[in-house]
Design a protein around this motif. Sequence first.
Motif, short mmCIF file in Angstrom:
data_model
loop_
_atom_site.label_atom_id
_atom_site.label_comp_id
_atom_site.label_asym_id
_atom_site.label_seq_id
_atom_site.Cartn_x
_atom_site.Cartn_y
_atom_site.Cartn_z
N LEU B 68 -7.07 -6.84 2.23
CA LEU B 68 -7.51 -5.56 1.54
C LEU B 68 -6.66 -5.48 3.43
O LEU B 68 -5.81 -4.31 3.19
N THR B 72 -3.37 -2.66 4.13
CA THR B 72 -3.63 -1.63 5.16
C THR B 72 -2.55 -1.47 6.25
O THR B 72 -1.98 -0.22 6.15
N LEU B 225 -3.01 -7.43 -1.11
CA LEU B 225 -4.32 -7.25 -2.56
C LEU B 225 -3.04 -7.95 -2.85
O LEU B 225 -3.46 -8.23 -4.06
N ILE B 244 -10.28 -5.82 -8.14
CA ILE B 244 -9.92 -5.55 -7.05
C ILE B 244 -8.61 -4.71 -7.62
O ILE B 244 -8.18 -4.05 -6.69
#
Lengths: 364, 265, 290
Positions: B68, B72, B225, B244
Amino acid sequence: MTAILDIQDVRKSYGSYAALKGVSLSVNQGEFIALVGPSGCGKTTLLKQIAGFEEPDTGRIAIAGADMAGVPAAKRPTSMVFQKLALFPHMTVAENIGFPLKLRRTDTAEIKKRVGQMIELMQLKGEYLTRYPRQLSGGEQQRVALARSMVSAPKLLLLDEPLSALDVKLKKVLQAELKRLHRSVGVTFVHVTHDLEEAMMLADRICVMRDGAILQLGTPADIYYRPAGSFVSGFIGETNLLPITISERTSSGLIYQAADIVDTDGRIAADLVAGKVAKGPALLMLRPELLRVLPPGETADGAIAAEVTEMFGKGGTVQYRARTPGGQMLVVEIPGTSSLPMRIGDKVRLGFTKKDIYVFGVEA
Amino acid sequence: MIARLEGRFIDIVLWGSLAAILIFFYIPIFTLIAFSFQEGRFLTLPFEGISLRWYGELFRNTNALNALWNSTLIAIITTVIATAIGTMAAIAAVRYRFRGTDAFRLLAGVPLAFPQLLLGIVLLLWFSVLGRMLDFSTGISTAIIGHIVYITPFAMVIVAVQVYNFDATVEDAARDCGASSFEVYRYVTIPLLWPGIFSAAIFAFLLSWGNFYLTYSLAGSTRTLPTFIFSGIAIGSSPLYPAIATVIFIPGILLVILANRLRRT
Amino acid sequence: MADEVPRSWRDPDLLIKALPTVLLQTTCFLAPLVMTFLLTFQRSRNFQLQWSWDLWTWTDVFSKPHYWTILGHTIFMAAATVAICLIIAFPIAYGLATRFKAWENEIKVLITFAFITDATLKIYGWALFLDKNGMANYALSSIGLPPEMVAFLYTDWATLLGMVYSLSAFAIFTLYLSISNIDRSLILAAYDAGAGKFRAHWEVTLPLCKPGIWAGSVLIFLLSVGAFLEPKVLGGGKSPMSAELIRQTFETRVNWPLGAALTLVLMVVSVFIVLLFSRLIGLKRAGLAA
């Protein structure tokens, strides 16, 4: 009178296309001058050189005596009203008008005061200040654009056909408004338009351009009654151009022959002749309203026999078309109340006064 | 009469196909969302129960959290760079004329029509050869470069639409009002292009955030991810992966709605 | 709008704006492509790259029909994807441009979201949906239909479904753009000339949105020859397509020259097909322009 704007032999080319071929022009302080011509004549190009959006290839532009070479648009004492107005869509009316002051780091209270004055000058309502341009009508947007251009007190106001997109009625109102504004602020206006009628209404002097050069510079009356050639004469209203032959040119005038004209002496005074005319073929100009119908037996300086072929009412006046025996078509405009009305098919004599004519050469 | 019947028929066909395509588009998305609430260990029906168990697992799973974070980070850096370069390229491509305008437009846009997997492979080769010479290996930074190559053209196209509808005379007007080049950008150009730039940034973020192909080729051992999920599919998965997926959907739908709202105003 | 006079490359305004893109795409797109081309003249021995500068790899590529069978299969699947995408996109694009006005934005948001969501997730969702114990079969059997009716996961049909799913939004958007640019009065003129609605669209709308059809087809075709997830996850890897072959060549066989050559073959053949069709249709640059 001092020249606020002095243009000396300015030339500008885009690639191989010469947009300005050596233009010189001097504009006096407080004058309203109109640059007129068909599209592509160079009038907008000239305006861009004055505003500083482009630099001329050669030549000199001076504003209030200072040479403008290398001075960017932002630093010139000029202000432009754009054809599409170019109001900032993301700013309110107040922000639009105050923008030039904001850039000059004027303090907020002063900006507010000057914007208020502008709103008043333009006769806009105070509640418009917080609106966005798209919430205003076309005429109101026009006033905002003018206000934005005037707020920084420019020495020269440049107008790039700002009225061309408006409908006829609104155009008339804003033309009057421009005239009033010019009188009340005393700033020099340079107004570009393709509409010679508009230029006639507004300007002190008119500069007619074609193909990147100035054809004629003069007062509205000069342009209308003393055009430099057939192009200028045909640019506004209707006109009659009669082919003549000049047999002799003297210092006091010229002697001519024309197939359809019965002239008392066959002479034309020098002040009725455009400068360059020489011996040989030339054109004699007569505006339609300067021809009149001659009652039988009456004579005039000149007379033309013709047969009426068409007529149109124009409200206050009636326009006739008539054909001479030589096949030349003439346009005649006489008051609707004329004591000598004509009918189609009538054979008439059309008379004119010598001082009303003008002679110029045949253009290539 | 016949025309009316035809019109009615066309309406039915059009709305019918719209409904069909929306169902088609959302089948896998709702399947994933549904499975994420499965209580049991396996991705089979019927559900053993409905629970948020796997969301809890997700936030305890360090690999997932790492992925994650990587997603990002990559997405934010890519968004900033791709949007900046794309915006400038859009202005050059639409507004400027120069020698090689067409070549420039082609070069700037062609990665759009290039299959991502192949782009990933070609770049992997490039970075491997360069890496051997300059001594670096693939990882987050090579993944970011790959994302930028692929996403900048998208940003350019989105901003270009805005530039195209932009009336350049307002810039002249600003200059005439006394603005310097910098002030023209600050007060006029950027504010007016902003809706386009903002939607470009959102698209850039989403394209990078969910990107599988390029990350898969270029991120080395770093997991994001999408690549984390891909490896999960292979192992035989648990409802952790649908969970997810559902988490990935949330910023997406919010941002797309926001972008759309902005473009309308 | 655009410049009246071409700018020089020394103009700082132009440099600031165009140079980053030029640098980015030459160093990270063109240069890698050129290097890929150069790699095909090397050899791979014991999983190591050897700079040999010969045609060994190309001889290999042209002598094994296996590669070409896979390529043919890939092209076929891509062509099928293009055709299906266009057919399903047309009514949606047409509706968006003309009839769905009231809901236009909501529909666009829904389509955009589905389109922009990561492909891995969506393909994974399809696998869960189509699985023999998946959603579809569960739903069908719960309304009394026989079990395992949906049994095409791990076939070419599932691959095709996935590819159409991933790429049809491109067709919707390009068609939508060109249909909304069509002047409505042309269609009214066709009605006026006595054409029925279907006839009017057949004669007017369809020919006028040719550029949109073409742009969408080219994009979808080029992107689907590179499809990898769909054949692997939905097709079960049973009938591999070029992208999978290429990936294996790199990852499993660690044969870079061969992988590079196969990549180039795939690209060159695809571009050649696009050019061939554009010549046939007589639309030279419409695709690129759009």
